[in-house]
Scaffold this active site. Sequence first.
Site, PDB file in Angstrom:
ATOM      1  N   ASP A 210      53.479  23.509   0.304  1.00  0.00           N
ATOM      2  CA  ASP A 210      53.014  22.359   1.063  1.00  0.00           C
ATOM      3  C   ASP A 210      52.924  21.201   0.058  1.00  0.00           C
ATOM      4  OD1 ASP A 210      51.569  20.387   2.250  1.00  0.00           O
ATOM      5  OD2 ASP A 210      49.903  21.653   2.889  1.00  0.00           O
ATOM      6  N   GLN A 213      50.504  16.400  -0.320  1.00  0.00           N
ATOM      7  CA  GLN A 213      49.714  15.556  -1.224  1.00  0.00           C
ATOM      8  C   GLN A 213      50.381  15.389  -2.582  1.00  0.00           C
ATOM      9  OE1 GLN A 213      47.222  13.769  -0.431  1.00  0.00           O
ATOM     10  NE2 GLN A 213      46.619  14.683   1.518  1.00  0.00           N
ATOM     11  N   CYS A 375      40.309  19.190   7.287  1.00  0.00           N
ATOM     12  CA  CYS A 375      41.229  20.241   7.779  1.00  0.00           C
ATOM     13  C   CYS A 375      41.278  21.408   6.809  1.00  0.00           C
ATOM     14  CB  CYS A 375      42.621  19.697   8.050  1.00  0.00           C
ATOM     15  SG  CYS A 375      42.646  18.382   9.251  1.00  0.00           S
TER      16      CYS A 375
END
Length: 453
Positions: A210, A213, A375
Amino acid sequence: MGGVAVTTQAKLDAPRLRADFPIFEQQIHGKPLAYLDSAVSTHKPRQVLDKLRTFYETSYANVHRGVYTLSERATAEYEGAREKLARFINAPSAREVVFVRGATEGLNLVAYAWGLVNLGPGDLVVVTELEHHSNFVPWQYIAKRTGAELRMIPLDDSGELDLGELDSIPREGNVKVVANNLVSNALGTINPIEKLSAWAHAQGAIMVVDGAQAAPHRAIDVQALGCDFFAFSAHKMCGPTSVGALWGRRELLQSMEPFNLGGHMIRKVTFEETTWGEVPAKFEAGTQPIAEAVGFGAAVDYLNDVGVDAIEQHEHELAAYSLGKMAESPGITLYGPPADRRAGIVSFNLDEIHPHDVAQILDMEGVAIRAGHHCCQPLMAKLGVAATNRASFYLYTIPEEIDRLVEGLHKGTRAATGCSRTPTRRPTGRTRSAATRSRSSSPSARTATRSTR
Ligand code: 7TS
């Protein structure tokens, strides 16, 4: 498209870059906007806004569908953006870059299209306690549907992954997927993806990263990371909303089932059956976010012009500056690793003031931060809190905004304790100070690095 305010240089000039962002021309509650919520989404420079407008005004049509000039022009721009993204993350080929709605859709694509087919009883999906729900919930769900099990790499006390746990995990089943963010949105932790990729491959597993960021804030080289998939979102890196990219190894993408079914992703459709088109078309069913993808390409141009290494350096400096200032302030608990091992994200709590109240007090000062679970509810459970405050920085952030944040926090603390004194400076410590400990109703002077409870 116009150039940026400064060209590539070792150190970026944030005050000058701000001039590229029209949003900063306004005031909030009579004060200049101090936007410290870039981890949730970034603002857009004129260069990207201009590109969107020019594209719609001069080159817009649907892509891969028309033989007329305008459609070919739009297709060239759309595919040109794909090439830019491929170069930005050092993908071996632009054909391995799939346009998606964002990191969330990219990660769901892998979980569904790879996971549903390849996972089953006895298999393990390894995630971390640090994941955003986007890289946690899809794996939890697909594991349940397929009979596979979820295992967690835990955090240590500084908010970093405890890789010591890796040895025991393979004894519990076949590790098939390792999924981790490169940079945590909640703590700013920079994770050791190269190591995890090597470990995943040694188990015969795929490594899913992921990058939501990470891509906005540091140079990305998917080949050096050694991963198999890398997902990221345009809106977190000066680009438009509703578009992102998923990079995947070609042989994996080719072997996978499609995720969405419909127009453009097919080779041949008959009443009896359908065969799939080539990658990446196989994963791009229906009309894509065309102008947004082109805007994403313009955002990448912008970041390259500023210099990605300069952005990373700038954020490290801001993280160090804010951590230093907050550590000197009573009543603040900081979460996460030291500045040299984190991106420009600072999570904290104020004693006795709920994060939502803190965020509202700061809003009155024109300072925008995020308050909530970010989240990351499993992480919040691990930290023993329901929520934190989070300040996050980007290329347009200036130290004066951090000064205003800290002054706003002092104001909030004074209001909550009914005390008008200015907080005294004290050395950073790992424990509550004796003076504060003896006054249970006063703000506590807690450690600057306490992360897990
Ligand atoms: N992964 C990480 C690490 C994120 O920070 C986010 C969004 C996502 C995935 C999902 O990205 P999207 O573009 O698909 O929504 N992060 C946040 C946040 O920090 N606060 O709200 C959303």
